[in-house]
Scaffold this active site. Structure first.
Site, PDB file in Angstrom:
ATOM      1  N   HIS A   1      10.129  47.049 -67.062  1.00 40.45           N
ATOM      2  CA  HIS A   1       9.445  45.765 -67.212  1.00 40.45           C
ATOM      3  C   HIS A   1      10.405  44.650 -67.644  1.00 40.45           C
ATOM      4  O   HIS A   1      10.173  43.483 -67.357  1.00 40.45           O
ATOM      5  CB  HIS A   1       8.295  45.892 -68.217  1.00 40.45           C
ATOM      6  CG  HIS A   1       7.039  45.247 -67.735  1.00 40.45           C
ATOM      7  ND1 HIS A   1       6.261  45.793 -66.736  1.00 40.45           N
ATOM      8  CD2 HIS A   1       6.443  44.085 -68.068  1.00 40.45           C
ATOM      9  CE1 HIS A   1       5.231  44.996 -66.506  1.00 40.45           C
ATOM     10  NE2 HIS A   1       5.324  43.943 -67.300  1.00 40.45           N
TER      11      HIS A   1
ATOM     12  N   ARG B   1      11.564  43.050 -64.622  1.00 37.60           N
ATOM     13  CA  ARG B   1      10.518  42.165 -64.076  1.00 37.60           C
ATOM     14  C   ARG B   1      10.542  40.825 -64.823  1.00 37.60           C
ATOM     15  O   ARG B   1      10.473  39.757 -64.231  1.00 37.60           O
ATOM     16  CB  ARG B   1       9.168  42.871 -64.222  1.00 37.60           C
ATOM     17  CG  ARG B   1       7.963  42.104 -63.667  1.00 37.60           C
ATOM     18  CD  ARG B   1       6.776  43.059 -63.579  1.00 37.60           C
ATOM     19  NE  ARG B   1       5.476  42.405 -63.579  1.00 37.60           N
ATOM     20  CZ  ARG B   1       4.870  41.957 -62.475  1.00 37.60           C
ATOM     21  NH1 ARG B   1       5.458  42.078 -61.288  1.00 37.60           N
ATOM     22  NH2 ARG B   1       3.674  41.402 -62.552  1.00 37.60           N
TER      23      ARG B   1
ATOM     24  N   HIS C   1       0.572  38.059 -60.158  1.00 43.79           N
ATOM     25  CA  HIS C   1      -0.293  37.756 -61.295  1.00 43.79           C
ATOM     26  C   HIS C   1      -1.606  37.161 -60.784  1.00 43.79           C
ATOM     27  O   HIS C   1      -1.589  36.229 -59.983  1.00 43.79           O
ATOM     28  CB  HIS C   1       0.361  36.714 -62.228  1.00 43.79           C
ATOM     29  CG  HIS C   1       1.394  37.295 -63.136  1.00 43.79           C
ATOM     30  ND1 HIS C   1       2.406  36.532 -63.700  1.00 43.79           N
ATOM     31  CD2 HIS C   1       1.591  38.556 -63.582  1.00 43.79           C
ATOM     32  CE1 HIS C   1       3.154  37.317 -64.462  1.00 43.79           C
ATOM     33  NE2 HIS C   1       2.688  38.536 -64.404  1.00 43.79           N
TER      34      HIS C   1
END
Length: 215
Positions: free
Chosen positions: A160, A163, A186
């Site tokens: 993550h 990301r 998102h």
């Protein structure tokens, strides 16, 4: 500081927070040099090394969630168009972009790495473990952590983190928040706007260290 007192966490993370606003657990990210360093850590000569180089490049190039990465199949790739089809949360599909570094790493892995990991019956997964099975999110997490330590990055690095780095570096480079929202998959732009806070902090920090009359 309660957790630190109970010994649940090694130190009290709140002592380093400068303002109340930062208490909103801003995402951690790597700077561009650290990301470069991490990408080049796997030894790209063994099948697993080629896989891991491609894996890190894709995580950072496309800003994928770890489950999206492990869910990738070879047929989801369109190397000529520098893109891949990803299945995200709620089975929503999106197209993500990848730069030439990631494309080159994938092509090399597909040619020289994956065939050696493949089991007798090919399951179609892009990233395979040593038994020819699909690489699991847990394995990816362990690999990312191991390579980050090897690269000498002090912060704790998870898939993550890459990301977050992807989103932050795009925004710092001037990308529109709506574009970044689309690329990250998102559902709400509010989630993406968290990253604009990170860059605002980065701007403030750069100003504070660089301007002769800042302090």
């Amino acid at each position: 500081g309660e957790l630190a007192n109970q010994g649940d966490i090694p130190s009290d993370p709140t002592t380093t927070l400068s303002t109340a606003r930062t208490a909103r657990r801003l995402p951690t990210f790597l700077d561009v040099e650290e990301a470069d360093e991490l990408m080049s850590t796997p030894t790209a000569t063994t099948p697993a090394g080629l896989r891991d180089r491609a894996m890190l490049e894709v995580l950072y190039a496309a800003g994928l969630r770890v489950s999206e990465l492990t869910g990738l199949d070879v047929v989801d790739l369109d190397l000529a168009q520098h893109q891949a089809r990803v299945t995200g949360k709620g089975s929503k599909q999106r197209i993500v972009m990848m730069g030439s570094h990631a494309i080159a790493a994938i092509a090399k892995y597909l040619h020289d790495g994956r065939p050696h990991l493949q089991a007798r019956r090919d399951n179609g997964a892009l990233f395979l473990n040593r038994d020819g099975g699909r690489l699991t999110p847990r394995s990816v997490q362990k690999l990312v952590k191991t390579y980050a330590l090897e690269a000498g990055i002090e912060a704790s690095v998870h898939p993550h983190t890459l990301r977050h780095s992807f989103a932050t570096h795009l925004l710092e480079g001037g990308a529109d928040v709506r574009v970044v929202q689309e690329l990250l998959g998102h559902a709400s732009v509010a989630t993406t706007q968290l990253y604009t806070l990170v860059t605002a902090d980065a701007v403030r920090e750069a100003w504070a260290t660089a301007h002769p009359r800042a302090l």
